[in-house]
Scaffold this motif. Sequence first.
Motif, PDB file in Angstrom:
ATOM      1  N   MET A   1       0.823  -1.209   0.000  1.00 20.79           N
ATOM      2  CA  MET A   1       0.000   0.000   0.000  1.00 20.79           C
ATOM      3  C   MET A   1       0.853   1.254   0.000  1.00 20.79           C
TER       4      MET A   1
ATOM      5  N   GLU B   1       3.867   1.094  -3.567  1.00 22.66           N
ATOM      6  CA  GLU B   1       3.522   1.004  -4.976  1.00 22.66           C
ATOM      7  C   GLU B   1       2.082   1.401  -5.276  1.00 22.66           C
ATOM      8  N   GLN B   2       1.333   1.851  -4.268  1.00 20.00           N
ATOM      9  CA  GLN B   2      -0.056   2.232  -4.514  1.00 20.00           C
ATOM     10  C   GLN B   2      -0.791   1.144  -5.283  1.00 20.00           C
ATOM     11  N   LEU B   3      -0.645  -0.082  -4.814  1.00 12.44           N
ATOM     12  CA  LEU B   3      -1.254  -1.193  -5.527  1.00 12.44           C
ATOM     13  C   LEU B   3      -2.738  -1.298  -5.218  1.00 12.44           C
ATOM     14  N   ASP B   4      -3.459  -2.007  -6.060  1.00 12.61           N
ATOM     15  CA  ASP B   4      -4.882  -2.235  -5.819  1.00 12.61           C
ATOM     16  C   ASP B   4      -5.066  -3.415  -4.860  1.00 12.61           C
TER      17      ASP B   4
ATOM     18  N   GLY C   1      -3.142  -6.587  -5.694  1.00 12.50           N
ATOM     19  CA  GLY C   1      -1.708  -6.435  -5.468  1.00 12.50           C
ATOM     20  C   GLY C   1      -1.361  -6.495  -3.993  1.00 12.50           C
ATOM     21  N   VAL C   2      -2.193  -5.867  -3.168  1.00 13.62           N
ATOM     22  CA  VAL C   2      -1.971  -5.888  -1.725  1.00 13.62           C
ATOM     23  C   VAL C   2      -2.077  -7.316  -1.184  1.00 13.62           C
TER      24      VAL C   2
ATOM     25  N   VAL D   1       1.157  -9.113 -11.920  1.00 16.65           N
ATOM     26  CA  VAL D   1       0.210  -9.665 -10.958  1.00 16.65           C
ATOM     27  C   VAL D   1      -0.023  -8.696  -9.796  1.00 16.65           C
ATOM     28  N   LEU D   2       0.940  -7.804  -9.549  1.00 13.77           N
ATOM     29  CA  LEU D   2       0.752  -6.805  -8.496  1.00 13.77           C
ATOM     30  C   LEU D   2       0.058  -5.546  -9.008  1.00 13.77           C
TER      31      LEU D   2
ATOM     32  N   PRO E   1     -10.675  -2.388  -6.510  1.00 19.02           N
ATOM     33  CA  PRO E   1     -10.514  -1.171  -5.704  1.00 19.02           C
ATOM     34  C   PRO E   1      -9.062  -0.896  -5.330  1.00 19.02           C
ATOM     35  N   LEU E   2      -8.680   0.373  -5.413  1.00 16.24           N
ATOM     36  CA  LEU E   2      -7.345   0.797  -5.009  1.00 16.24           C
ATOM     37  C   LEU E   2      -7.260   0.895  -3.494  1.00 16.24           C
ATOM     38  N   ALA E   3      -6.079   0.595  -2.973  1.00 19.00           N
ATOM     39  CA  ALA E   3      -5.839   0.843  -1.556  1.00 19.00           C
ATOM     40  C   ALA E   3      -5.884   2.346  -1.323  1.00 19.00           C
TER      41      ALA E   3
END
Lengths: 218, 218, 218
Positions: A28, A31-34, A37-38, C149-150, C202-204
Amino acid sequence: MVATSTLLIILELTGTFVFGLNGALTAMDAEQLDLVGVVVLGMLTALGGGIIRDILIGALPPATFRDWRYLAVALASAVVAFVAGRYLTRVMRSINLFDAAGLSLFCVTGTSVAFAHGFGPFQATILGAITAVGGGTIRDVIIRRVPTVLTSGLYAVPALAGAAIIAVALDLGIYSTAVALAAAIVCFAIRLAGLRYDLNVPLARPRNNKEATEDLDP
Amino acid sequence: MVATSTLLIILELTGTFVFGLNGALTAMDAEQLDLVGVVVLGMLTALGGGIIRDILIGALPPATFRDWRYLAVALASAVVAFVAGRYLTRVMRSINLFDAAGLSLFCVTGTSVAFAHGFGPFQATILGAITAVGGGTIRDVIIRRVPTVLTSGLYAVPALAGAAIIAVALDLGIYSTAVALAAAIVCFAIRLAGLRYDLNVPLARPRNNKEATEDLDP
Amino acid sequence: MVATSTLLIILELTGTFVFGLNGALTAMDAEQLDLVGVVVLGMLTALGGGIIRDILIGALPPATFRDWRYLAVALASAVVAFVAGRYLTRVMRSINLFDAAGLSLFCVTGTSVAFAHGFGPFQATILGAITAVGGGTIRDVIIRRVPTVLTSGLYAVPALAGAAIIAVALDLGIYSTAVALAAAIVCFAIRLAGLRYDLNVPLARPRNNKEATEDLDP
């Protein structure tokens, strides 16, 4: 015996949970992942060390895939981090605390599992330390950081210290719940001291820069 | 037979030592790591290829954890590099020489081990080359370089050449110490020629840059 | 039964081929690699997912080294990409289509293989998805991209969807060629929709940047 293996699974799942929190929160931040990704980075961090251990030990398929609780706990930790991330980091101040907790728990369980599979104390110590640093190393490689195990002197050292305590105790037949907790605390304390006071082991003497650059040319 | 396996272990441990030197010196050059970082990267480089080989062959736990000499030699190489790094690099001129030596020795031993586990000459050649390039590839990924095996044409090729000589000799039943040394020398010579004259295999024709960029958008 | 396993090997080899094309074309775009680099990255992408699956399942040596057709098809795909790359990318518009095709085929075969080795539907789904995303993740790590994948929400999700369809069908005993193809098409369609409409999960919620930076300090 039952008590010991109950302890082991509790420590394993707790370690899995805190590593999962750390990995998910790293995703989080860095990389501001979704959400996916988290979850993926949380699960890789949580489960990576144990999977590497089980592959090296030859205990295949890894415990991760034999016991559904590992996947469930890793998944839960990532979801908790996704939902409560802001609160968690305010309370804990640093997500490195989760990493340090996972390191401490996994050096204990990794060494115990290796010993139970017939490895001697020296090998069990190395395998315990690999279990402890494995998940964080996978996390760092995936998000393209130089792994903490290379850059932070007091990351491998506390893992090896905790693992060595367990290995010696198992070899001498004096392993107990108290020893397991003591080893985890020793590892955690060394790691925290390293983080807080920025302690490090001796630096390599830098070589002449010009030489170094030439050497790296392929 | 005894002679062959004695030869094998000598080549393995020598390869482990020179790869360990290379990995540790790389750590000292590229990232100004501390002692632990130098030891960890040295050991990963030294032991990585053999561990990948043993996992793929299914010979678990890897030789690294069955025979204490691997861990001891890898550790020693990293410590030697840490203490005598400046001297070593002055004498050898380039740390790539250590890498080339490890490549040459591991393509021989990797192929032999794969063959002994019942793989045919084609598979044994591939596994031998993987053993040879594995440690350096792990090293490069960990310190965030594009792996040498991708960027330097004459890195996989000499490993495959050395491995193929061994595989054919084993298949024909004419394997001997002389053949093993000849294969290592062929690999070493091709690798050195590539380094010295910057030889390479044909480049891929670059595609239109605009196209390429568009394609890479996820 | 014979039909099922014939189907499986056809899907596996087709998946290997398209992943190999994608990996090799990525090498040609992203890094201007030479022939060996293109072949190596193509083969890693093509074979990586299956190798990870077989290691985790404990089916060692991996199918890649037990059945020569995997190595041959992977090699062929890289050579085709090297020779006909410009033409291929003009026809296909985006090399992501090859990746999506490989993803769809490997989630089907990975789940089937895991199920055949006695894993339950939940574990088989996870292992199927790992098989599908594994090769592309290795490719991305090697060329130093943050793994798809991330970063792309709809990469793991379609792989999990396709894998879940197969796992449920196998568990209910209604697996057939039609189900296998349907699962692959579902995965492919979701992946393509994600690519085309830039759909994401959804984004973190970003945390306070200052906090985040402090947390990342080791």
